[in-house]
Design a protein around this motif. Structure first.
Motif, short mmCIF file in Angstrom:
data_model
loop_
_atom_site.label_atom_id
_atom_site.label_comp_id
_atom_site.label_asym_id
_atom_site.label_seq_id
_atom_site.Cartn_x
_atom_site.Cartn_y
_atom_site.Cartn_z
N MET A 333 -0.09 8.67 -16.54
CA MET A 333 0.47 7.95 -15.39
C MET A 333 -0.63 7.57 -14.40
O MET A 333 -0.67 6.43 -13.91
CB MET A 333 1.52 8.83 -14.72
N VAL A 334 -1.54 8.49 -14.11
CA VAL A 334 -2.62 8.20 -13.17
C VAL A 334 -3.53 7.10 -13.71
O VAL A 334 -3.94 6.20 -12.96
CB VAL A 334 -3.41 9.48 -12.86
N ALA A 366 -3.00 17.13 -6.95
CA ALA A 366 -4.26 16.87 -7.67
C ALA A 366 -4.30 15.48 -8.28
O ALA A 366 -5.30 15.12 -8.91
CB ALA A 366 -4.46 17.92 -8.77
N ASP A 367 -3.23 14.68 -8.10
CA ASP A 367 -3.22 13.33 -8.70
C ASP A 367 -4.39 12.50 -8.21
O ASP A 367 -5.08 11.83 -8.99
CB ASP A 367 -1.90 12.63 -8.36
N VAL A 393 0.03 10.66 -6.18
CA VAL A 393 -0.04 9.23 -6.44
C VAL A 393 1.29 8.75 -6.98
O VAL A 393 1.83 9.31 -7.94
CB VAL A 393 -1.18 8.91 -7.43
N GLY A 394 1.84 7.70 -6.37
CA GLY A 394 3.06 7.08 -6.85
C GLY A 394 2.78 5.93 -7.78
O GLY A 394 1.65 5.44 -7.88
N LEU A 395 3.82 5.45 -8.46
CA LEU A 395 3.64 4.35 -9.41
C LEU A 395 3.27 3.05 -8.72
O LEU A 395 2.68 2.16 -9.35
CB LEU A 395 4.91 4.17 -10.23
N ALA A 396 3.60 2.90 -7.46
CA ALA A 396 3.22 1.71 -6.72
C ALA A 396 1.81 1.81 -6.15
O ALA A 396 1.37 0.91 -5.43
CB ALA A 396 4.22 1.45 -5.58
N VAL A 421 -10.26 13.29 2.14
CA VAL A 421 -9.46 12.07 2.02
C VAL A 421 -8.03 12.51 1.75
O VAL A 421 -7.75 13.13 0.73
CB VAL A 421 -9.98 11.17 0.88
N VAL A 422 -7.13 12.20 2.68
CA VAL A 422 -5.76 12.70 2.62
C VAL A 422 -4.81 11.58 2.96
O VAL A 422 -5.17 10.61 3.65
CB VAL A 422 -5.56 13.89 3.58
N PRO A 423 -3.55 11.67 2.51
CA PRO A 423 -2.55 10.68 2.89
C PRO A 423 -2.07 10.92 4.32
O PRO A 423 -2.25 12.02 4.87
CB PRO A 423 -1.43 10.91 1.88
#
Length: 485
Positions: A333-334, A366-367, A393-396, A421-423
């Motif tokens: 996926m990643v 960890a994505d 991490v999302g698919l978008a 680095v963070v959301p």
């Protein structure tokens, strides 16, 4: 299949379906374990009896009889909830050779060295073999009693004779009794042996630790009732090719069920690892491409994990995707998100990804670290060694915040990392902003393109004027797609 009048049969207690032979599942209502023998004696009405001890308000019940006692193994006490409760029955399950017997022998020895009588019952080894292992691991104590038995009645006799405060049984699948059907290790035998030990533990206030086997699928061998009977279920995990071991609680009636304990198996037995973060990171004299560090959560404990990736051109029609310590589906996926949302082509490349130290990473946080390690390997650009990344991490291509961010950042700061680095923590946070927290510089990014841009992992793209620009030049939240080769 209907039964005849003169022929013994079976019927379902749920729907009344009948059969000439016993089956484990009803053929009508599909209920498991509801088919019983017609000739079985009917249950008589139970007469009420005068209780030996009267019920009393819960506030008047004394809790002194359930005061915890330390085992002497700090990491195990952490998982148990700060020690063993008298009368508790603990089931420790794990794969063969992972070190279950070694760990419980160490627990028994430390319990006995504190002046508390301990009984160690081995059904798999002789007394001399256990003594040999105890001498190698320095697990000898005067209050540690040893018996090699496989009969339940004899085991109960040892308990009455020695009167221990802790008993270790290795293992429940090797002990049997003539009172139950089947051979030792069967569902009936395991249920009867465990039930007898639970009753004697509650009656005497004696803690019991039981070793359990697992099936080839990793589930605890025996009936599911085994896990319901005991108070605590511990899973002992570890790779045979790595010295690292982890004890995880899957059920705990007396404490949290989300704690983990870390151990390391050595030549002289098993030792505790109070600070295991260094086991999952490697030391490089200079930054190397294809590596990235993140912080995962094992229960409530933050652990550093280093992920490594290697990207190489492939001549195969179906390029290889090899992982170790990372779920292959998560990796696929990643990689798809990297190629579609960040423009890094990987369809004609072999991709290898692994963790350091034999760690198994299941945390979605960890994505982003997987994506950064792959992008670093693909562009041959190294990530600064003092930087960690966090994010699902999302698919978008968007980055989602992860639980326990503050605890993760505090652990990274304690170990000397200076950037992260963070959301964003919420939709009000400014994208691309910087802030100082825990002595670290935080880069708030909203998608994978921005994350790779902050780390300078997006390849340069020539514009019409011949000047090379990267996605960070646009100043937009949307990543600019790039093409490699």
């Amino acid at each position: 299949m209907a039964k005849t009048k003169n022929r013994p049969g079976y019927h379902c207690t749920e729907c009344g379906w009948t059969s000439a032979r016993w089956v484990g599942r009803c053929g009508e209502c599909q209920t498991w374990g509801s088919v019983v023998d017609d000739a079985a004696p009917k249950l008589q009405q139970v007469q009420s009896q005068v209780p030996q001890a009267k019920a009393m308000p819960i506030g008047q019940v004394s809790a002194r009889a359930a005061m915890r006692a330390k085992t002497g193994v700090g990491e195990l006490d952490r998982v148990l909830g700060d020690g063993l409760v008298p009368g508790a029955v603990v089931l420790l399950a794990g794969e063969p050779g992972v070190g279950k017997s070694t760990l419980l022998l160490e627990v028994a020895a430390r319990w006995a060295k504190a002046g508390r009588r301990t009984l160690y019952v081995s059904g798999e080894e002789s007394a001399a073999q256990v003594r040999l292992r105890a001498g190698r691991t320095d697990a000898l104590a005067d209050e540690l009693y040893l018996a090699a038995e496989t009969d339940l009645g004899t085991v109960l006799g040892h308990i009455e004779e020695t009167q221990p405060s802790l008993m270790v049984l290795d293992s429940v699948q090797t002990v049997g009794t003539a009172e139950a059907d089947g051979s030792p290790g069967g569902p009936s035998q395991v249920r009867e042996v465990t039930g007898a030990l639970v009753r004697v533990a509650k009656r005497r206030g004696m803690a019991v630790m039981i070793v359990g086997h697992v099936t080839k699928d990793g589930a605890i061998a025996g009936p599911r009732l085994l896990e319901h009977l005991v108070d605590v279920v511990l899973a002992f995990e570890g790779d045979k090719h790595s010295g690292f071991r982890m004890v995880r609680a899957t059920k705990n009636r007396f404490g949290p069920a989300d704690e983990v304990g870390c151990f390391e198996m050595g030549e002289n037995g098993i030792v505790e690892v109070p600070d295991p973060s260094g086991l999952f990171t490697s030391r490089h004299d200079e930054a190397v491409s294809g590596t990235c560090v993140t912080v995962t959560m094992e229960g409530k404990r933050p652990l550093l994990a280093e992920l490594q990736a290697l990207v190489a051109p492939s001549n195969l029609q179906a390029p290889r995707r090899t992982t170790h310590g990372i779920e292959s589906s998560r990796m696929a996926m990643v990689l798809a998100v990297i190629e579609r949302r960040a423009g890094i082509k990987l369809y004609n490349c072999d991709v290898y990804a692994s963790t350091v130290g034999g760690a198994r990473v299941h945390d979605p946080a960890a994505d982003l670290a997987i994506a950064v390690a792959v992008a670093s390997a693909a562009t041959n650009q190294a990530v600064d060694r003092s930087t960690i990344v966090l994010g699902e991490v999302g698919l978008a291509g968007e980055l989602r915040r992860v639980p326990g961010t503050e605890r993760r950042l505090a652990e990274a700061a304690r170990l000397g990392f200076t950037e992260a680095v963070v959301p964003p923590e919420s939709s009000q946070d400014r994208a691309g902003g910087r802030e100082q927290k825990h002595g670290m510089t935080l880069h708030r990014v909203t998608n994978i393109g921005n994350a790779l841009g902050v780390l300078n992992l997006l390849p340069a793209k020539p514009n019409r004027g011949g000047r090379h620009e990267s996605s960070s030049d646009a100043g937009s939240d949307r990543p600019v797609l790039h093409t490699i080769g």
